[in-house]
Design a protein around this motif. Structure first.
Motif, short mmCIF file in Angstrom:
data_model
loop_
_atom_site.label_atom_id
_atom_site.label_comp_id
_atom_site.label_asym_id
_atom_site.label_seq_id
_atom_site.Cartn_x
_atom_site.Cartn_y
_atom_site.Cartn_z
N LEU B 25 0.90 -1.33 0.10
CA LEU B 25 -0.09 -0.09 0.06
C LEU B 25 0.80 1.28 -0.01
O LEU B 25 0.54 2.17 -0.78
N TYR B 26 2.06 1.26 0.67
CA TYR B 26 2.86 2.23 0.84
C TYR B 26 3.59 2.72 -0.31
O TYR B 26 3.45 3.69 -0.85
N GLY B 27 3.85 1.75 -1.08
CA GLY B 27 4.51 1.90 -2.57
C GLY B 27 3.58 2.46 -3.45
O GLY B 27 3.71 3.40 -4.18
N TRP B 28 2.07 1.88 -3.30
CA TRP B 28 1.13 2.39 -4.03
C TRP B 28 0.98 3.87 -4.05
O TRP B 28 0.60 4.44 -4.84
N VAL B 29 0.79 4.09 -2.62
CA VAL B 29 0.56 5.45 -2.41
C VAL B 29 1.89 6.50 -3.07
O VAL B 29 1.54 7.35 -3.56
N LYS B 30 2.91 6.03 -2.69
CA LYS B 30 4.02 6.84 -3.02
C LYS B 30 3.87 6.94 -4.81
O LYS B 30 4.83 7.78 -5.19
N ARG B 31 3.67 5.76 -5.46
CA ARG B 31 3.68 5.85 -6.86
C ARG B 31 2.59 6.80 -7.46
O ARG B 31 2.81 7.19 -8.69
#
Lengths: 702, 702
Positions: B25-31
């Motif tokens: 999720l963190y990666g998704w948000v960061k992207r």
């Protein structure tokens, strides 16, 4: 003639002395001059308004009492179909006596306060000292009438029935009256106060007590019915409840022949000495040459306290009573004083809380509120701990009297005696408290009677002393109520054990109230919510009723030509506003009272006596917390406003003043409607539980 | 490999899955894209500010934890000089793990929320649905991290030490962090909020989130540190405490070989299923085509609830667990939902309380306050009764499992399982709750980044949904805290009995807590005052700190040329305000925290374990009452203001609006500082009492 009879006769004798003294004071007040025509006219309106309210209130109460009396007759102390109906008749008659005695005391108080107000205003033209004396003696009539009536009633009921249980009926009668008088009067007074302020000060910018305002008479009536009759009924109730709790436990103990003995004679002896001390204190009260009414009021309280402690010590020594019991009652007296001083700290304008709240008002009303709420939260700690410590100390002091067998019973009796001690000077407390609305009225009448700025200033000083002293007396009242209900909790459990034996159940199952029993815990949580719900219903009632009165005032300003402009000879229809306050107060208080009683009964039938025990405890704990919070925050905001008005932080008309006025408006129903009514609510719930304990034991779901 | 080991491994496994999901999720948000320069700049300030606060908070905490660790090492569970120091080392390490695990979860939450805010704002340019998803997934990272960390920590500690008592150490570690994070964060956020409003909206008349205001970044930082890190730590704490209580009691029961058996495996199984349900619920959450974010949030909560109930039923059936225990956990879940709905009624702008309060605002701010206080008082009843009923039901449901011998123990375990059930969906609750500050920040950033009215409106909608959902989640949080502390009270008594046996005392003396024991009653009254005192100290701290910040803002307006006028290129010194909020928050919270701990210890050494038992009970009862009152009144005033702003009663700028804003300002520290911190205060006090029970048994005055 045995010892008890002697003390009963002595108690009745001193009650009669109190009544005679009240009659003399009444005559003295009546003889004071009052020639100002305008004051007589408006004073007449106030007197009539207060009487109208009282009569209508008593009529509603009569219906309620009639229903309650029938229920008691059929069911209490045990259902009539079980054969023995004599105790039921005793209980019913005691109940009715409780309401009637309290009602009579209230009636006397109102009739003197509504003539003392104008005379106090007129006396101010001769100086502050005669004016003070007139106000104080007017209040003292109420003090003497209440304590005389309560001691007389308790003595007579105990003598005639010989039963502690019948006393609970008397006490319940006093409580039902107090519920109506305190909560109803509280709604009345704040309805009128808020409506008068909103339309007068806020909308039109006319001063307080301006005779153009149609609500102004209702406002002054409110002071009398809320603060004189209501507060008197409340303290009548607490006083009776504390004596009843002590007598129920004491008469059980005297029958055991344990070491302590003499419990019942001790109660009557101390109660009689308390009344005597108050009579002496009232008779001796004068304003010294230094012209400070606050000191005069407080020093007469301390004199009474000292006389009581000394005379009970002497009696204990001469009559061979137990010193430990004397100790318990003295602990109550001392802790009451400490609680009073703590309340004073949080509401006195020379101390930090009031000053900081006044300063916070500079940033706007939200900060007035936040600061007041915060300090009032803090103010609960010393009183809660004080009540806890006095219960703990009285318990441990008296437990050794009972030896192995009756230690707990004596210990609980000790707690009841601490409450009796705290309330011993109740005659003085009521005198001081009833002084407040009389001088408040006097201020209004001085304004309406055009007595001039100097006279208004004198009455202002007297009024401000009344507010300061109130904090101390309220501390006493809340502390005593706390101890009384703890003692009543003991009385409740002893009733339960008695009933359990009669029903063939194991009394040891009801030796205590275990918090880890889920019925107790359930009751605890439900009980804690009730004082909050009760005060919320009263405050919402005040809001609704005030809005009705505001509409009526707008109508009058609209329809009566020349009223707004203050045209000569145009008077508003004061009685319309009194009508609204009266009918609204009665309409709004009944649901709140019923909710507390119905929920108690529901919890009892659901969870049985354990749930009810928890319920009472939750009620006491959160009730004390909220009563302290509501009373102290209200007092704090009131005095913050006065502090700003004295010229600090910009003085009158500044933004800080506007914010402080908002705080005061919030605090008014807190301190005069919701806060003081919680005491009564707790007592009513305690007594309903005690009276119905047999039923809860016989029928409950869990 | 025995059954327990399987469930421990499963719990650890699912915790790891939660962490992996959080990382995804963190990666998704960061992207997600975030190209707006101004947003990146201000977002950077917020990120830096939040990190500065967190680092300084953790530094202070580290000192506190070091001192506490030494005390634990020397004294707990029994003094080290008695010989066996291995349990003390286990306890100390568990304590430190509790603080570290919670701190890591908080750190993760902050680091994602401070990048999700800007991305949510930018995503709003593509529509409300992508924007919602970005905000929600940002919040879900925190949800996953908190629940993953708590389940992982509890499983590891239990596996390694094999001891329920060591878990209390872990739980105490989590509580001390929560005390700092929640109370400190609460002071921070309201300091900045109040100071920003006072200087911006009130004095200058500039809109909320105007970049000229030096406090505006601190205000946004506050949302993150108070509502993300603080709330996360609070729920981490509640979640761990409920599991610890269930495991302490469960492992004692499993050793008895009574009917119920399998208690510990059941706890781990249900906790793992709860986390799994939350993962599924989060993964499935989308905004439907009907474009209503509130429905999306609430329906994902209900989906999670349904999955949990179904999966635990399946597990109970397949693994042969006790249906009665399943029933207790389901009762918790159902009552949690009911409490949430009740809280919603009192704070929803389509219902009577909010509407009546908005209407009362027409008569002035005093009536906004009075109406809000009254309804909030009323709002306590359903939740208090709900918690009481669920405890009563869970108790009676599980008591038969223990037969004659262990009925009470199983019954208390049932209450703990009701709390576990209520908190089973905590992952979802935190996700919803952390969504709130992210979209709140997004709104501010959209304003500061000049994204235009349409985008601000979208973020406004998302923000308003966050507020509404908060009422429901707060209901869950308070209800669960209530049940947990009731269970902890049971754990406390079981610790006491264990210690009594070791000390050669009679364990039966500590079988229950008798209210009629004066030590218990004394504790009850003192304990009831503590939540009031604690919240008062926090609120006074907010006031003091806000005044400091207001002074700083005035200085900047004075000294920085062109700032007030909004001259191009002139920016205020945001970091100065962040500094004040940070250092003030830490300075103000320490006395409040210390007072609660010191008073607990004092009461314990004065009145022994009975006084402490009463103290805890008083603390729970008044704590729940005040937490409900403070949270609900705050929510009610917030939504009344929004209701008026939507155009009712004169809309923005009207007198009613001004009054409603004052109500909201009062409510802010109520609902965001004092109210939610009470939970933590209660848990801390409960754990201190449990940990020190041996000492109180050995040394006490009465």
């Amino acid at each position: 003639m045995d010892e008890l009879t002697v003390f009963l006769i002595a108690s009745i004798g001193i009650s009669v002395v109190a009544f005679l003294f009240a009659a003399w004071l009444y005559g003295w007040v009546k003889r004071q001059p009052c020639e100002n025509e305008r004051i007589n006219e408006v004073g007449g309106y106030i007197k009539k308004g207060a009487e109208v309210f009282l009569n209508r209130e008593y009529k509603v109460l009569a219906k309620f009492a009639a229903v309650a009396a029938v229920i008691i007759l059929v069911l209490l102390p045990s259902p009539i179909w079980k054969g023995d109906f004599v105790p039921n008749i005793k209980m019913t008659v005691s109940y009715l006596c409780g309401t009637v005695f309290s009602a009579i005391a209230g009636k006397i108080g109102i009739s003197v306060s509504t003539i003392a107000n104008g005379r106090t205003a007129v006396a101010a033209t001769k100086g502050i000292r005669p004016s003070f004396l007139c106000g104080f003696r007017g209040g003292a009539v109420m003090g003497m009438a209440v304590v005389g009536a309560s001691l007389l009633g308790v003595s007579l009921v105990f003598w005639v029935t010989g039963s502690g249980t019948a006393l609970l009926g008397f006490s319940f009668g006093a409580s039902s009256l107090a519920l109506f008088a305190k909560a109803g009067g509280g709604i009345f007074t704040k309805t009128a106060d808020i409506a008068a302020d909103l339309t007068g000060k806020v909308e039109l910018g006319i001063p307080e007590d301006d005779p153009r305002n149609p609500a102004v008479v209702a406002d002054n009536v409110g002071d009398n019915v809320g603060d004189v009759a209501g507060m008197g009924a409340d303290l009548f109730d607490s006083n009776v409840a504390s004596m009843a709790a002590a007598l129920v436990m004491g008469s059980a103990l005297d029958n055991t022949g344990a070491v302590g003995g003499n419990c019942v004679p001790t109660v009557f002896c101390y109660a009689a000495i308390g009344l005597l001390s108050s009579i002496i204190g009232v008779a001796a009260a004068r304003m010294g040459k230094n012209d400070n009414p606050t000191t005069a009021l407080n020093s007469s309280t301390y004199v009474t306290t000292g006389i009581f402690a000394a005379m009970t010590a002497l009696a204990t020594f001469l009559l061979g009573f137990e010193w430990r019991i004397w100790g318990a009652s003295t602990i109550g007296l001392v802790v009451g004083t400490v609680i009073g001083i703590a309340s004073d700290y949080f509401t006195d304008d020379r101390k930090k809380p009031v000053k900081m709240t006044a300063k916070a008002s500079e940033s706007g009303p939200a900060f007035t509120i936040l600061s007041g709420v915060s300090y009032a939260f803090l103010s609960t700690l010393p009183s809660m701990v004080g009540i806890g410590v006095s219960a703990l100390a009285a318990y441990n002091l008296c437990a050794p009297l009972g030896g192995e067998l009756y230690g707990v019973e004596y210990a609980l009796f000790g707690i009841a005696m601490a409450a009796v001690g705290m309330l011993s000077i109740v005659g003085m407390i009521i005198s001081n408290d009833a002084y407040g609305p009389i001088v408040d009225n006097a201020r209004g009448l001085a304004e309406m009677g055009n007595l001039g700025e100097d006279i208004i200033e004198i009455t202002d000083k007297l009024d401000s002393a009344g507010n300061t002293v109130k904090a101390v007396t309220k501390g006493f009242a809340i502390g005593a109520a706390g101890l009384t209900v703890i003692a009543l909790l003991g009385a409740f459990l002893s009733e339960v054990r008695g009933a359990a034996i009669e029903l063939g159940k194991n009394a040891a199952d009801f030796a205590g109230l275990d918090i880890m029993n889920p019925n107790v815990f359930f009751g605890l949580l439900a009980g804690a919510a009730i004082p909050a719900v009760f005060s919320a219903m009263l405050m919402l009632g005040v809001n609704r009723n005030a809005m009705r009165m505001v509409d009526e005032i707008h109508r009058q300003f609209c329809e009566i030509a020349g009223l707004k402009e203050g045209k000569e000879g145009v008077t508003p229809e004061y009685d319309k506003c009194i009508d609204i306050a009266t009918s609204g107060a009665l309409k709004e208080l009944i649901p709140a009272g019923l909710v507390s009683i119905v929920v108690t009964i529901a919890v009892g039938f659901i969870g049985g006596v354990n749930a009810i025990g928890g319920f009472l405890t939750g009620n006491i704990v959160s009730g004390l917390l909220l009563a302290l919070f509501l009373s102290n925050s209200g007092g704090l905001w009131d005095n913050s406003k006065k502090y700003v008005e004295s010229g600090e932080h910009g003085g009158k008309g500044s933004d800080a003043h506007k914010a402080a006025v908002i705080g005061d408006t919030v605090g008014d129903p807190f301190k005069d409607t919701a806060g003081p009514s919680i005491n009564t609510q707790i007592t009513v719930v305690s007594l309903v539980s005690s009276l119905l304990s047999t039923l809860f034991l016989s029928f409950s779901i869990f």
